[in-house]
Design an enzyme around this catalytic site. Structure first.
Site, PDB file in Angstrom:
ATOM      1  N   TYR A 130       0.885  -0.698  -0.019  1.00 48.16           N
ATOM      2  CA  TYR A 130       0.091   0.036  -0.294  1.00 48.16           C
ATOM      3  C   TYR A 130       1.135   1.322   0.616  1.00 48.16           C
ATOM      4  O   TYR A 130       0.374   2.690   0.179  1.00 48.16           O
ATOM      5  CB  TYR A 130      -0.667  -0.267   1.585  1.00 48.16           C
ATOM      6  CG  TYR A 130      -2.149  -0.854   0.895  1.00 48.16           C
ATOM      7  CD1 TYR A 130      -1.792  -2.244   0.005  1.00 48.16           C
ATOM      8  CD2 TYR A 130      -2.928  -1.114   2.018  1.00 48.16           C
ATOM      9  CE1 TYR A 130      -3.129  -2.319   0.083  1.00 48.16           C
ATOM     10  CE2 TYR A 130      -4.172  -1.862   1.971  1.00 48.16           C
ATOM     11  CZ  TYR A 130      -3.693  -3.092   1.496  1.00 48.16           C
ATOM     12  OH  TYR A 130      -4.894  -4.075   1.123  1.00 48.16           O
ATOM     13  N   LYS A 179       4.298 -14.294   3.572  1.00 53.55           N
ATOM     14  CA  LYS A 179       4.347 -15.136   2.141  1.00 53.55           C
ATOM     15  C   LYS A 179       5.435 -15.336   1.655  1.00 53.55           C
ATOM     16  O   LYS A 179       6.452 -15.108   0.428  1.00 53.55           O
ATOM     17  CB  LYS A 179       3.468 -14.785   1.256  1.00 53.55           C
ATOM     18  CG  LYS A 179       3.039 -15.359  -0.124  1.00 53.55           C
ATOM     19  CD  LYS A 179       2.623 -16.808   0.458  1.00 53.55           C
ATOM     20  CE  LYS A 179       2.221 -17.809  -0.724  1.00 53.55           C
ATOM     21  NZ  LYS A 179       1.199 -18.757  -1.112  1.00 53.55           N
ATOM     22  N   ASP A 212      -2.059 -18.358   3.182  1.00 53.28           N
ATOM     23  CA  ASP A 212      -3.042 -18.869   2.785  1.00 53.28           C
ATOM     24  C   ASP A 212      -3.515 -19.297   3.467  1.00 53.28           C
ATOM     25  O   ASP A 212      -4.614 -19.796   3.597  1.00 53.28           O
ATOM     26  CB  ASP A 212      -2.802 -19.492   1.071  1.00 53.28           C
ATOM     27  CG  ASP A 212      -0.808 -19.381   0.958  1.00 53.28           C
ATOM     28  OD1 ASP A 212      -0.548 -18.786   2.224  1.00 53.28           O
ATOM     29  OD2 ASP A 212      -0.323 -20.454   0.088  1.00 53.28           O
ATOM     30  N   ASP A 236      -5.045  -6.336   5.882  1.00 54.79           N
ATOM     31  CA  ASP A 236      -6.521  -6.134   4.812  1.00 54.79           C
ATOM     32  C   ASP A 236      -7.729  -7.174   5.545  1.00 54.79           C
ATOM     33  O   ASP A 236      -8.078  -6.452   5.856  1.00 54.79           O
ATOM     34  CB  ASP A 236      -6.153  -4.821   4.237  1.00 54.79           C
ATOM     35  CG  ASP A 236      -7.235  -4.460   4.089  1.00 54.79           C
ATOM     36  OD1 ASP A 236      -8.265  -4.082   5.213  1.00 54.79           O
ATOM     37  OD2 ASP A 236      -7.221  -3.744   2.676  1.00 54.79           O
TER      38      ASP A 236
END
Ligand code: NAD
Length: 355
Positions: A130, A179, A212, A236
Site C-alpha cells: 500500500y 508469504k 494462505d 487488510d
C-alpha cells in the site's frame, strides 16, 4: 473526568449516519468528549473541490485522537485512499483489529465454534503493497507494477508493538503471517526481523504461518490463535475474514495506533449503496467508540455502553436488517428490521435504565 477533545471525521457514504448515531449514544452516556468535526472525502470534494484540503489535515493533527467514519476510495482510478493516507500522515503504523466473539449467542448459531474467537490482528499500515509506488509499464499500458516496500525499521516497530501488546494484555502467542515462500526478499526480511525480536520476549510464544494456510486455519480453528502480526495487504484481507467469524462487518471495531496519534475507525467501508437510508448497522462504529474510550482511560463508560448494546442484541426486539437476516437465515426468528435510528434509541433506552 475532564472533558477531552477528539477529532471527529464523519466520513462519507454511511459514515455520517453511523458516526452521528454513536455521538448520540455517547451523549446519552454523558461521555466527557468535545468533538472537533473535520469533513474530508466526498463532502470536502463538494465544498472545496478536493478530498483532503491542507487546513483539514492541519486541524486533524492538532489533537492526538481521531474518531473516524469510513471514507470511499475510487476503485481503479481517482485519488489515493484517504484512509491509507491518513494512517501515513499521522504515522499510525499499527492497525489493531480485535476479532472477539460478542456475548450474543444467536450470532453464532450457524457456526458454534465461532463463539469463542478472540484473535487480535496487528497489521502494518505505512508500507508494504500500500506504499502507493505503482505505475504502468511500456506502451499502451501493456503492464503495471506495484512495489512492495518492506523496511527493517517499519517491520521492527510494528512487530515490537505486537509483542508489547501481547505482554500488556496477558496474551500468550504472537504469530507472524507472511508469504516468504514466494516473496523471499520482502517476506524473508519480515520473518527475519520477527524472529530476532521474538528473542526479547521469551515469555511469549512466537511462530509463523504462510498467509494462505492462515486464512484456512482462521476459519477452521480460530481459537488456536492469539495475536497475529502481518503486513499491510495481508492484514487488510485477514481482518475482514476475522470480522466474518465474529458476526460480520456490522460489528467489527478497529484502530490505528502510532507513537503520537491514534485513529479509531470500524473495519467496514462506506457501503455507498446504502447511503442515506439509515438502515446499516452502527454497532461496529459504536464498539470502535468504546475501544477508543478504553484507550482514553474511560473504561467505566465503555463498559456501560457495551452492556447496553449487548442487552439490545440479546433482547432481539429492535435490530437492523443485517442482524434480522442472520436470525432468519438461522431459522431462529423472523423479525421485521428497524432503522438504525430506532436501533440506537433502543440502546439508549437500555443504557438509561442502567445508569
Ligand atoms: P464495505 O465494508 O463498505 O461493504 C462490504 C459489505 O458489507 C457490503 O455488502 C456492505 O453493505 C456491508 N456492510 C458494510 N458495513 C456495514 C454495516 N455497518 N452494516 C451492515 N452492512 C455493512 O466494503 P466495500 O464495498 O468493499 O467498499 C466500499 C467503499 O468503502 C470503497 O470505496 C472502499 O475503498 C471503502 N472502504 C473504506 C474503509 C475505511 O474507511 N477504512 C475500509 C474499507 C473499505
Amino acid at each position: 473526568m475532564a472533558t477531552q477533545k477528539v477529532v471527529l471525521i464523519p466520513g462519507d457514504g454511511i459514515g455520517p449516519e453511523v458516526t452521528s448515531l454513536t455521538v448520540k449514544l455517547f451523549e446519552a452516556a454523558d461521555v466527557p468528549i468535545e468533538w472537533e468535526v473535520v469533513e474530508i472525502g466526498e463532502p470536502a470534494i463538494e465544498k472545496y473541490g478536493e478530498p483532503m484540503p491542507e487546513d483539514a489535515l492541519e486541524t486533524i493533527k492538532k489533537y492526538p485522537i481521531v474518531f473516524k467514519g469510513p471514507l470511499t476510495t475510487p476503485v481503479g482510478k481517482g485519488y489515493r485512499s484517504l484512509n491509507v493516507r491518513l494512517r501515513m500522515e499521522l504515522d499510525t503504523y499499527a492497525v489493531v483489529r480485535p476479532a472477539k466473539s460478542l456475548p450474543v449467542d444467536w450470532l453464532y448459531v450457524d457456526v458454534p465454534r465461532f463463539k469463542n474467537v478472540d484473535v487480535v490482528i496487528v497489521r502494518e499500515a505505512t508500507e508494504g503493497l500500500y506504499s502507493g509506488v505503482e505505475h504502468f509499464v511500456g506502451k499502451d499500458r501493456c503492464g503495471a507494477e506495484t512495489i512492495n516496500i518492506i523496511t527493517r525499521k517499519g517491520s521492527e516497530r510494528v512487530i515490537r508493538f505486537a509483542f508489547e501488546y501481547a505482554r500488556k494484555y496477558g496474551r500468550k502467542k504472537v504469530t507472524a503471517v507472511h508469504k516468504a515462500n514466494i516473496m523471499k526478499t520482502t517476506g524473508g526480511l519480515w520473518l527475519e526481523v520477527f524472529y530476532e525480536l521474538a528473542k526479547e520476549y521469551p515469555d511469549i510464544e512466537a511462530n509463523d504461518r504462510i498467509v494462505d494456510n492462515m486464512a484456512m486455519q482462521l476459519v477452521l480453528k480460530p481459537y488456536e490463535y492469539d495475536v497475529l502480526v502481518t503486513t499491510n495487504l495481508m492484514g487488510d484481507i485477514l481482518s475482514d475474514l476475522a470480522s466474518g467469524l465474529i458476526g460480520g462487518l456490522g460489528v467489527a471495531p478497529s484502530s490505528n495506533i502510532g507513537d503520537k496519534y491514534a485513529i479509531f475507525e470500524p473495519v467496514h467501508g462506506s457501503a455507498p449503496k446504502y447511503t442515506g437510508q439509515w438502515k446499516v448497522n452502527p454497532t461496529a462504529q459504536m464498539l470502535t467508540g468504546t475501544f477508543m474510550l478504553r484507550y482514553m482511560g474511560m473504561d467505566e463508560k465503555a463498559e456501560l455502553i457495551e452492556k447496553a448494546i449487548f442487552k439490545t442484541l440479546n433482547d432481539r426486539k429492535k435490530l437492523t436488517y443485517d442482524m434480522t437476516r442472520t436470525l432468519k437465515n438461522a431459522g431462529i426468528a423472523d423479525i421485521p428490521p428497524v432503522s438504525n435510528k430506532e436501533y440506537t434509541e433502543e440502546i439508549i433506552k437500555n443504557l438509561k435504565a442502567m445508569m
